[in-house]
Design a protein around this motif. Structure first.
Motif, PDB file in Angstrom:
ATOM      1  N   LEU A  12      10.849  -7.204  -9.649  1.00  0.00           N
ATOM      2  CA  LEU A  12      11.184  -6.683 -10.973  1.00  0.00           C
ATOM      3  C   LEU A  12       9.916  -6.456 -11.800  1.00  0.00           C
ATOM      4  CD1 LEU A  12      14.331  -8.826 -11.892  1.00  0.00           C
ATOM      5  CD2 LEU A  12      14.266  -6.392 -11.298  1.00  0.00           C
ATOM      6  N   LEU A  13       8.980  -7.402 -11.713  1.00  0.00           N
ATOM      7  CA  LEU A  13       7.709  -7.250 -12.425  1.00  0.00           C
ATOM      8  C   LEU A  13       6.941  -6.039 -11.907  1.00  0.00           C
ATOM      9  CD1 LEU A  13       5.732  -8.481 -14.496  1.00  0.00           C
ATOM     10  CD2 LEU A  13       4.732  -9.780 -12.609  1.00  0.00           C
ATOM     11  N   SER A  14       7.000  -5.839 -10.593  1.00  0.00           N
ATOM     12  CA  SER A  14       6.249  -4.726  -9.999  1.00  0.00           C
ATOM     13  C   SER A  14       6.820  -3.366 -10.375  1.00  0.00           C
ATOM     14  CB  SER A  14       6.224  -4.868  -8.473  1.00  0.00           C
ATOM     15  OG  SER A  14       7.476  -4.536  -7.899  1.00  0.00           O
ATOM     16  N   GLN A  15       8.068  -3.344 -10.844  1.00  0.00           N
ATOM     17  CA  GLN A  15       8.696  -2.083 -11.239  1.00  0.00           C
ATOM     18  C   GLN A  15       8.234  -1.612 -12.616  1.00  0.00           C
ATOM     19  OE1 GLN A  15      10.665  -0.278  -9.329  1.00  0.00           O
ATOM     20  NE2 GLN A  15      10.927  -1.731  -7.653  1.00  0.00           N
ATOM     21  N   LEU A  73      -6.215  -7.809 -12.012  1.00  0.00           N
ATOM     22  CA  LEU A  73      -6.042  -7.950 -10.567  1.00  0.00           C
ATOM     23  C   LEU A  73      -4.730  -8.645 -10.224  1.00  0.00           C
ATOM     24  CD1 LEU A  73      -7.309  -7.700  -7.718  1.00  0.00           C
ATOM     25  CD2 LEU A  73      -8.392  -9.914  -8.117  1.00  0.00           C
ATOM     26  N   ILE A  74      -4.376  -9.677 -10.999  1.00  0.00           N
ATOM     27  CA  ILE A  74      -3.124 -10.399 -10.761  1.00  0.00           C
ATOM     28  C   ILE A  74      -1.930  -9.452 -10.866  1.00  0.00           C
ATOM     29  CG2 ILE A  74      -1.558 -12.147 -11.702  1.00  0.00           C
ATOM     30  CD1 ILE A  74      -4.070 -13.722 -12.568  1.00  0.00           C
ATOM     31  N   PHE A  75      -1.903  -8.660 -11.932  1.00  0.00           N
ATOM     32  CA  PHE A  75      -0.762  -7.766 -12.140  1.00  0.00           C
ATOM     33  C   PHE A  75      -0.805  -6.558 -11.198  1.00  0.00           C
ATOM     34  CE2 PHE A  75      -0.617 -10.275 -15.983  1.00  0.00           C
ATOM     35  CZ  PHE A  75       0.751 -10.441 -16.163  1.00  0.00           C
ATOM     36  N   GLU A  76      -1.992  -6.075 -10.885  1.00  0.00           N
ATOM     37  CA  GLU A  76      -2.104  -4.969  -9.930  1.00  0.00           C
ATOM     38  C   GLU A  76      -1.650  -5.398  -8.542  1.00  0.00           C
ATOM     39  OE1 GLU A  76      -5.891  -2.825 -12.195  1.00  0.00           O
ATOM     40  OE2 GLU A  76      -6.190  -3.846 -10.269  1.00  0.00           O
ATOM     41  N   LEU A  81       3.569  -4.333  -4.637  1.00  0.00           N
ATOM     42  CA  LEU A  81       4.795  -4.569  -3.878  1.00  0.00           C
ATOM     43  C   LEU A  81       5.747  -3.377  -3.925  1.00  0.00           C
ATOM     44  CD1 LEU A  81       6.443  -6.636  -2.211  1.00  0.00           C
ATOM     45  CD2 LEU A  81       7.391  -7.479  -4.358  1.00  0.00           C
ATOM     46  N   SER A  82       5.659  -2.560  -4.981  1.00  0.00           N
ATOM     47  CA  SER A  82       6.598  -1.437  -5.091  1.00  0.00           C
ATOM     48  C   SER A  82       5.934  -0.107  -5.441  1.00  0.00           C
ATOM     49  CB  SER A  82       7.668  -1.746  -6.145  1.00  0.00           C
ATOM     50  OG  SER A  82       7.084  -1.861  -7.426  1.00  0.00           O
ATOM     51  N   VAL A  83       4.610  -0.101  -5.611  1.00  0.00           N
ATOM     52  CA  VAL A  83       3.939   1.136  -5.991  1.00  0.00           C
ATOM     53  C   VAL A  83       4.155   2.202  -4.919  1.00  0.00           C
ATOM     54  CG1 VAL A  83       1.715   0.564  -4.925  1.00  0.00           C
ATOM     55  CG2 VAL A  83       1.784   2.075  -6.922  1.00  0.00           C
ATOM     56  N   SER A  84       4.311   3.449  -5.326  1.00  0.00           N
ATOM     57  CA  SER A  84       4.568   4.530  -4.373  1.00  0.00           C
ATOM     58  C   SER A  84       3.287   4.946  -3.658  1.00  0.00           C
ATOM     59  CB  SER A  84       5.159   5.745  -5.094  1.00  0.00           C
ATOM     60  OG  SER A  84       4.184   6.357  -5.928  1.00  0.00           O
ATOM     61  N   GLU A  85       3.466   5.565  -2.516  1.00  0.00           N
ATOM     62  CA  GLU A  85       2.323   6.055  -1.749  1.00  0.00           C
ATOM     63  C   GLU A  85       1.531   7.087  -2.559  1.00  0.00           C
ATOM     64  OE1 GLU A  85       1.660   8.794   2.241  1.00  0.00           O
ATOM     65  OE2 GLU A  85       3.206   7.234   2.278  1.00  0.00           O
ATOM     66  N   LYS A  86       2.244   7.959  -3.273  1.00  0.00           N
ATOM     67  CA  LYS A  86       1.583   8.977  -4.081  1.00  0.00           C
ATOM     68  C   LYS A  86       0.722   8.341  -5.167  1.00  0.00           C
ATOM     69  CE  LYS A  86       2.554  12.871  -7.182  1.00  0.00           C
ATOM     70  NZ  LYS A  86       3.629  13.697  -7.830  1.00  0.00           N
ATOM     71  N   ASP A 152       4.392  -9.408   3.564  1.00  0.00           N
ATOM     72  CA  ASP A 152       5.180  -8.194   3.370  1.00  0.00           C
ATOM     73  C   ASP A 152       4.459  -7.195   2.469  1.00  0.00           C
ATOM     74  OD1 ASP A 152       7.130  -9.161   4.966  1.00  0.00           O
ATOM     75  OD2 ASP A 152       8.670  -9.368   3.424  1.00  0.00           O
ATOM     76  N   THR A 153       3.789  -7.710   1.427  1.00  0.00           N
ATOM     77  CA  THR A 153       3.065  -6.831   0.511  1.00  0.00           C
ATOM     78  C   THR A 153       1.910  -6.137   1.225  1.00  0.00           C
ATOM     79  OG1 THR A 153       3.613  -8.272  -1.362  1.00  0.00           O
ATOM     80  CG2 THR A 153       1.812  -6.715  -1.673  1.00  0.00           C
ATOM     81  N   ARG A 154       1.145  -6.897   1.999  1.00  0.00           N
ATOM     82  CA  ARG A 154      -0.022  -6.329   2.668  1.00  0.00           C
ATOM     83  C   ARG A 154       0.341  -5.383   3.804  1.00  0.00           C
ATOM     84  NH1 ARG A 154      -4.355 -11.417   2.929  1.00  0.00           N
ATOM     85  NH2 ARG A 154      -4.590 -11.611   0.651  1.00  0.00           N
ATOM     86  N   GLU A 155       1.559  -5.500   4.326  1.00  0.00           N
ATOM     87  CA  GLU A 155       1.938  -4.671   5.474  1.00  0.00           C
ATOM     88  C   GLU A 155       2.751  -3.436   5.082  1.00  0.00           C
ATOM     89  OE1 GLU A 155       3.906  -7.334   8.218  1.00  0.00           O
ATOM     90  OE2 GLU A 155       2.009  -7.817   9.210  1.00  0.00           O
ATOM     91  N   ARG A 156       3.037  -3.257   3.792  1.00  0.00           N
ATOM     92  CA  ARG A 156       3.986  -2.209   3.397  1.00  0.00           C
ATOM     93  C   ARG A 156       3.469  -0.793   3.634  1.00  0.00           C
ATOM     94  NH1 ARG A 156       4.018  -0.123  -2.076  1.00  0.00           N
ATOM     95  NH2 ARG A 156       6.183   0.330  -1.579  1.00  0.00           N
TER      96      ARG A 156
END
Length: 290
Positions: A12-15, A73-76, A81-86, A152-156
């Protein structure tokens, strides 16, 4: 999708949009720096010892810039976790991917000797700029929840995250399968007291560096590069691959470490606030092992 549901708070935070997470970052900076004073004594001690020629006003300026970058850096990292590829391609640009591609065309895999500099978590976006597999080593966390979240975050975006203890075996297996790869290994962590280490004069101090990535490089003879990151503006980074050594077998493990530390030190001296100063990097003293 079901697996991600357990990360709901972070998800939710990442959104949240970038402009809002930076407002939260500014608030967190005020809390961490002025109210909590998170590791402030360690940061001040590290900066003063590393830059003895600087006045206290300069040290304080770097210190504040570090904490502002640290909260960003913490928030980035959460946003990743949800940022788009674009979006990540717009905000994280690899300037010279052709350097790695030229080695891939020769049938060679590579090692990327990384550090806690810039936004190291966003290095997991490198697969978007390369044509072959990216492997990242990591130290397992005590919390199974946070380890799964980190993995999961590092492999997305296609990276393969493996525990450091299984790292060399994974690299060898990929090589035996004929799979080309880039292996990312962080090199600026403080070695444990019982670990093999090499001492280097780094930032005006005797500093132990863990022996590991250099040995893997020599055993595989994979060319070694350093990822030089620059923060061009808030939430925007560029990455340039800087060669450490092309044929590791021609150097000793210690020489590889010294080449790496020279490049890292130069980057830190030029833009000091991008390094992780809150880490108690010099806790281990040389005389303890002499």
């Amino acid at each position: 999708m079901l697996r991600k549901l357990k990360y709901t708070p972070v998800l939710l935070l990442s959104q949240l949009p970038f402009w809002l997470i930076y407002i939260l970052s500014d608030i967190s900076f005020l809390f961490l720096y002025y109210l909590l004073g998170y590791r402030k004594a360690i940061v001040r001690k590290n900066l003063t010892a590393s830059f003895p020629e600087k006045a206290i006003s300069e040290i304080k300026a770097i210190e504040k810039a570090f904490y502002r970058h640290f909260t960003d850096l913490i928030f980035e990292s959460g946003k990743f976790l949800s940022v788009s590829e674009k979006t990540i391609k717009q905000r994280f640009q690899v300037l010279n991917p052709e350097v790695f591609e030229s080695f891939f065309n020769q049938g060679k895999s590579l090692i990327m000797y990384t550090a806690h500099y810039g936004n190291w978590e966003w290095l997991a976006a490198i697969p978007l700029s390369l044509s072959h597999k990216v492997v990242t080593f990591y130290q397992p966390l005590r919390s199974a929840y946070y380890e799964a979240l980190m993995k999961d975050t590092r492999e997305r975006f296609g990276a393969m995250a493996v525990p450091s203890k299984k790292g060399y075996k994974t690299v060898v297996e990929l090589g035996s399968q004929g799979a080309l790869s880039v292996t990312c290994i962080i090199g600026d962590q403080r070695p444990k007291r019982n670990s093999s280490r090499h001492w280097v004069k780094f930032l005006n101090q005797d500093t132990p560096f863990l022996i590991g990535a250099d040995r893997i490089a020599r055993k595989t003879n994979y060319p070694v590069f350093f990822p030089l990151m620059k923060k061009t503006s808030r939430g925007h980074y560029t990455l340039e691959f800087v060669k450490v050594i092309e044929n590791p077998i021609e150097a000793t493990a210690e020489e590889i470490i010294e080449r790496y530390t020279a490049i890292l030190e130069k980057a830190i001296v030029e833009v000091p606030h991008l390094w992780l100063w809150s880490h108690n990097r010099w806790k281990l003293k040389r005389e303890e092992n002499e």
